[in-house]
Scaffold this active site. Structure first.
Site, PDB file in Angstrom:
ATOM      1  CG  ASP A  88      -1.995   1.025   1.203  1.00  0.00           C
ATOM      2  OD1 ASP A  88      -1.798   2.096   0.591  1.00  0.00           O
ATOM      3  OD2 ASP A  88      -3.052   0.772   1.792  1.00  0.00           O
TER       4      ASP A  88
ATOM      5  CD  GLU B 183       5.515  -8.240 -11.431  1.00  0.00           C
ATOM      6  OE1 GLU B 183       6.481  -8.142 -12.213  1.00  0.00           O
ATOM      7  OE2 GLU B 183       5.586  -8.836 -10.328  1.00  0.00           O
TER       8      GLU B 183
END
Length: 217
Positions: A123, A199
């Protein structure tokens, strides 16, 4: 976005003996004794924020000579990782999964017990007042320094360029050496890169992936 709570996971998670669930979490009794938990003496690597387990399951399969711990705060998410570990062939005996709050990481690892930390797409906490919550900030770096072996490393990947630039500044301020810096990892087409679920998704949208390794003296 917060996932909808799945109460049945609280029972189902106990099907996996390699998981430390929220009602039987890792504690100070494991601190300094993870070699005994794994029943062998091997370098220990920890992923901070395991998510659904794509990364740690592939890494553990590729490096069977190492021990791996995946930490995730959300038990419902970790359940998905546990299923991946359990279904792997050959069996992955070198992985343990923990439902745990990373903020208290020094309570479950002893000084110099960890060889490396993987921080994948954490985060970014973009608001300035939340900077102290970033896993690459000086507060956490001080904890990693205590827990890592001399020469231990952090392996950082993020698609958030402001966080990456800020992190590089934090590493420099802490007197840490940074190597293997990339501002567009996928353009390098590296065969050794293991993609996380996040990703794969966001690189597919054209987001550039930043990566570096941080060495602790």
């Amino acid at each position: 976005m917060r996932l909808r709570r799945k109460p049945w996971v609280d029972t189902a998670i106990h099907d996996f003996p390699f998981v430390f669930p929220k009602d039987a979490p890792a504690s100070e009794s494991e601190r300094g004794h993870w070699r005994e938990v794994f029943h062998r003496d091997a370098p220990l690597f920890v992923e901070l924020g395991t998510g659904k387990g794509d990364f740690i399951s592939q890494l553990a399969a590729r490096e069977p000579e190492h021990n791996f711990i995946g930490i995730e705060a959300q038990q419902d998410v970790l359940y998905s990782a546990a299923k991946k570990i359990d279904a792997a062939e050959p069996k992955l005996t070198n992985v343990r999964l923990l439902v745990f709050d990373i903020n208290n990481i020094e309570t479950i690892f002893a000084p110099h017990e960890v060889t490396g930390f993987y921080i994948n797409f954490c985060d970014p906490w973009p608001k300035k007042r939340h900077a102290k919550r970033r896993l690459t900030g000086r507060t956490f770096l001080a904890k990693y320094r205590e827990l890592l072996v001399p020469g231990g490393r952090i392996y950082l990947k993020t698609d958030n360029r402001p966080l990456f630039d800020w992190s590089l500044e934090e590493f420099a301020a802490a007197g840490l050496r940074v190597e293997d810096v990339s501002f567009d990892l996928h353009a390098e087409a590296r065969e050794d890169n293991i993609e996380t679920e996040y990703e794969r998704k966001f690189s597919g949208f054209g987001e550039k992936i930043n990566r570096c390794e941080v060495i602790f003296p």
